[in-house]
Design a protein around this motif. Structure first.
Motif, PDB file in Angstrom:
ATOM      1  N   ASP A 144       0.855  -1.186   0.000  1.00  0.00           N
ATOM      2  CA  ASP A 144       0.000   0.000   0.000  1.00  0.00           C
ATOM      3  C   ASP A 144       0.889   1.233   0.000  1.00  0.00           C
ATOM      4  O   ASP A 144       1.604   1.504   0.970  1.00  0.00           O
ATOM      5  N   PRO A 145       0.886   2.016  -1.082  1.00  0.00           N
ATOM      6  CA  PRO A 145       1.811   3.154  -1.173  1.00  0.00           C
ATOM      7  C   PRO A 145       1.536   4.256  -0.163  1.00  0.00           C
ATOM      8  O   PRO A 145       2.377   5.128   0.038  1.00  0.00           O
ATOM      9  N   PHE A 146       0.363   4.207   0.473  1.00  0.00           N
ATOM     10  CA  PHE A 146       0.024   5.250   1.440  1.00  0.00           C
ATOM     11  C   PHE A 146       0.067   4.740   2.878  1.00  0.00           C
ATOM     12  O   PHE A 146      -0.445   5.378   3.794  1.00  0.00           O
ATOM     13  N   TYR A 147       0.679   3.578   3.070  1.00  0.00           N
ATOM     14  CA  TYR A 147       0.774   3.004   4.410  1.00  0.00           C
ATOM     15  C   TYR A 147       1.628   3.915   5.298  1.00  0.00           C
ATOM     16  O   TYR A 147       2.723   4.309   4.915  1.00  0.00           O
ATOM     17  N   PRO A 148       1.125   4.283   6.483  1.00  0.00           N
ATOM     18  CA  PRO A 148       1.877   5.228   7.327  1.00  0.00           C
ATOM     19  C   PRO A 148       3.150   4.611   7.888  1.00  0.00           C
ATOM     20  O   PRO A 148       3.176   3.413   8.215  1.00  0.00           O
ATOM     21  N   PRO A 149       4.214   5.395   8.021  1.00  0.00           N
ATOM     22  CA  PRO A 149       5.471   4.871   8.562  1.00  0.00           C
ATOM     23  C   PRO A 149       5.378   4.639  10.063  1.00  0.00           C
ATOM     24  O   PRO A 149       4.578   5.263  10.767  1.00  0.00           O
ATOM     25  N   ASP A 150       6.204   3.723  10.545  1.00  0.00           N
ATOM     26  CA  ASP A 150       6.292   3.436  11.970  1.00  0.00           C
ATOM     27  C   ASP A 150       6.903   4.643  12.685  1.00  0.00           C
ATOM     28  O   ASP A 150       7.948   5.159  12.282  1.00  0.00           O
ATOM     29  N   LEU A 151       6.247   5.113  13.756  1.00  0.00           N
ATOM     30  CA  LEU A 151       6.761   6.264  14.502  1.00  0.00           C
ATOM     31  C   LEU A 151       8.113   5.968  15.152  1.00  0.00           C
ATOM     32  O   LEU A 151       8.850   6.885  15.518  1.00  0.00           O
ATOM     33  N   ARG A 152       8.447   4.676  15.284  1.00  0.00           N
ATOM     34  CA  ARG A 152       9.722   4.301  15.899  1.00  0.00           C
ATOM     35  C   ARG A 152      10.860   4.229  14.869  1.00  0.00           C
ATOM     36  O   ARG A 152      11.970   3.829  15.202  1.00  0.00           O
ATOM     37  N   THR A 153      10.569   4.638  13.632  1.00  0.00           N
ATOM     38  CA  THR A 153      11.595   4.625  12.595  1.00  0.00           C
ATOM     39  C   THR A 153      12.776   5.496  12.993  1.00  0.00           C
ATOM     40  O   THR A 153      12.607   6.654  13.383  1.00  0.00           O
ATOM     41  N   ASP A 154      13.979   4.924  12.930  1.00  0.00           N
ATOM     42  CA  ASP A 154      15.189   5.678  13.268  1.00  0.00           C
ATOM     43  C   ASP A 154      16.361   5.116  12.472  1.00  0.00           C
ATOM     44  O   ASP A 154      16.165   4.403  11.486  1.00  0.00           O
ATOM     45  N   GLU A 155      17.577   5.419  12.915  1.00  0.00           N
ATOM     46  CA  GLU A 155      18.767   4.983  12.176  1.00  0.00           C
ATOM     47  C   GLU A 155      18.955   3.474  12.192  1.00  0.00           C
ATOM     48  O   GLU A 155      19.775   2.936  11.427  1.00  0.00           O
ATOM     49  N   ASN A 156      18.199   2.767  13.023  1.00  0.00           N
ATOM     50  CA  ASN A 156      18.280   1.305  13.074  1.00  0.00           C
ATOM     51  C   ASN A 156      17.222   0.635  12.188  1.00  0.00           C
ATOM     52  O   ASN A 156      17.095  -0.584  12.190  1.00  0.00           O
ATOM     53  N   THR A 157      16.469   1.449  11.472  1.00  0.00           N
ATOM     54  CA  THR A 157      15.432   0.937  10.576  1.00  0.00           C
ATOM     55  C   THR A 157      15.995   0.836   9.153  1.00  0.00           C
ATOM     56  O   THR A 157      16.729   1.710   8.708  1.00  0.00           O
ATOM     57  N   LEU A 158      15.636  -0.225   8.469  1.00  0.00           N
ATOM     58  CA  LEU A 158      16.052  -0.408   7.081  1.00  0.00           C
ATOM     59  C   LEU A 158      14.817  -0.479   6.196  1.00  0.00           C
ATOM     60  O   LEU A 158      13.919  -1.284   6.432  1.00  0.00           O
ATOM     61  N   ALA A 159      14.771   0.385   5.191  1.00  0.00           N
ATOM     62  CA  ALA A 159      13.697   0.354   4.193  1.00  0.00           C
ATOM     63  C   ALA A 159      14.276  -0.141   2.875  1.00  0.00           C
ATOM     64  O   ALA A 159      15.308   0.353   2.421  1.00  0.00           O
ATOM     65  N   ILE A 160      13.616  -1.142   2.295  1.00  0.00           N
ATOM     66  CA  ILE A 160      14.038  -1.679   0.998  1.00  0.00           C
ATOM     67  C   ILE A 160      12.915  -1.430   0.007  1.00  0.00           C
ATOM     68  O   ILE A 160      11.765  -1.810   0.249  1.00  0.00           O
TER      69      ILE A 160
END
Length: 253
Positions: A144-160
């Motif tokens: 889903d291109p509009f799926y909200p990001p995790d609020l805990r996203t930080d430098e330890n998160t990897l997006a592929i």
């Protein structure tokens, strides 16, 4: 044949003309601008606007592009063999080995992993998430291109992100959001100089012969991307000794 964005830019009337031409491809030689406008109950100005939006400077250029597409034996066995040979040559190269090592490092350093893809790439993203999860690196696939990001996203998160063109606007927005929160980004694409690639900490390029139907459906092979995820999973297995310790006594397919 024509750029996806250009086709998507057609308004309802222009899209109707385009679909009529595709459905009447055998009669394309007899068609002129006026005849096409009459057949579709539109105007010559609308026909001209339609083919110019598709990047053609004249109606003859538009017809030639269509004729060449439908009469080109792009799906011949010989072309498939050539494409497969180029794909395998790239996947066996030292450059590919190097980028897989770098991607493995990023995965091992991450705490959470989200894999994005839309359409065919979305199906591959789901496969990749499951495959990496099989070796103990839990990943979530988002189609889903509009799926909200995790609020805990930080430098330890990897997006592929998986995108053949590297120009999918919705994925660009997602990655910009993740980048703004400090996440690391890997882009798997056939377009290493694309917008998505420019946002990446690491680009995994794959070779693919592009095959698009007039309806903008893709028949481009995803074989390379499947192999990329499988190769990453096996590299993780070889490197991370914790995987063996966590393997259950009974494994179910």
């Amino acid at each position: 044949m024509f750029d996806n964005k250009a086709i998507a830019s057609l308004n309802e009337t222009e899209a109707k003309i385009y679909r009529y031409v595709i459905d009447s491809i055998d009669d394309i030689a007899r068609l002129g601008v006026r005849e096409l406008a009459n057949d579709t109950f539109t105007s010559t100005a609308t026909v001209i606007r339609m083919y110019k939006k598709l990047g053609c400077n004249s109606f003859e250029e538009f017809k030639h592009a269509l004729y060449s597409y439908f009469h080109n034996d792009q799906f011949s066995l010989e072309n498939e063999k050539k494409s497969l040979s180029k794909t395998m040559e790239f996947l066996m190269s030292s450059d590919f080995d190097r980028v897989i090592d770098q991607a493995t490092d990023l995965i091992m350093a991450s705490r959470s992993m989200t894999i994005f893809g839309i359409g065919n790439s979305g199906a591959i993203a789901r496969y990749g998430a499951r495959y990496l999860s099989n070796v103990g690196y839990f990943a979530v696939a988002v189609g889903d291109p509009f799926y909200p990001p995790d609020l805990r996203t930080d430098e330890n998160t990897l997006a592929i992100a998986v995108s053949e063109s590297g120009e999918t606007n919705e994925l660009i927005d997602q990655l910009m959001n993740y980048k703004s929160r400090g996440a690391k980004v890997i882009v798997i694409t056939a377009a290493p100089h694309s917008t998505l690639a420019a946002l990446a900490d690491l680009v995994i390029r794959f070779y693919a012969e592009r095959y698009m139907l007039p309806q903008t459906y893709s028949l481009t092979s995803e074989m390379s991307v499947v192999y990329i995820f499988e190769r990453l999973g096996r590299e993780l297995f070889k490197r991370d000794k914790r995987i063996l310790k966590s393997t259950p006594h009974s494994v179910h397919a």
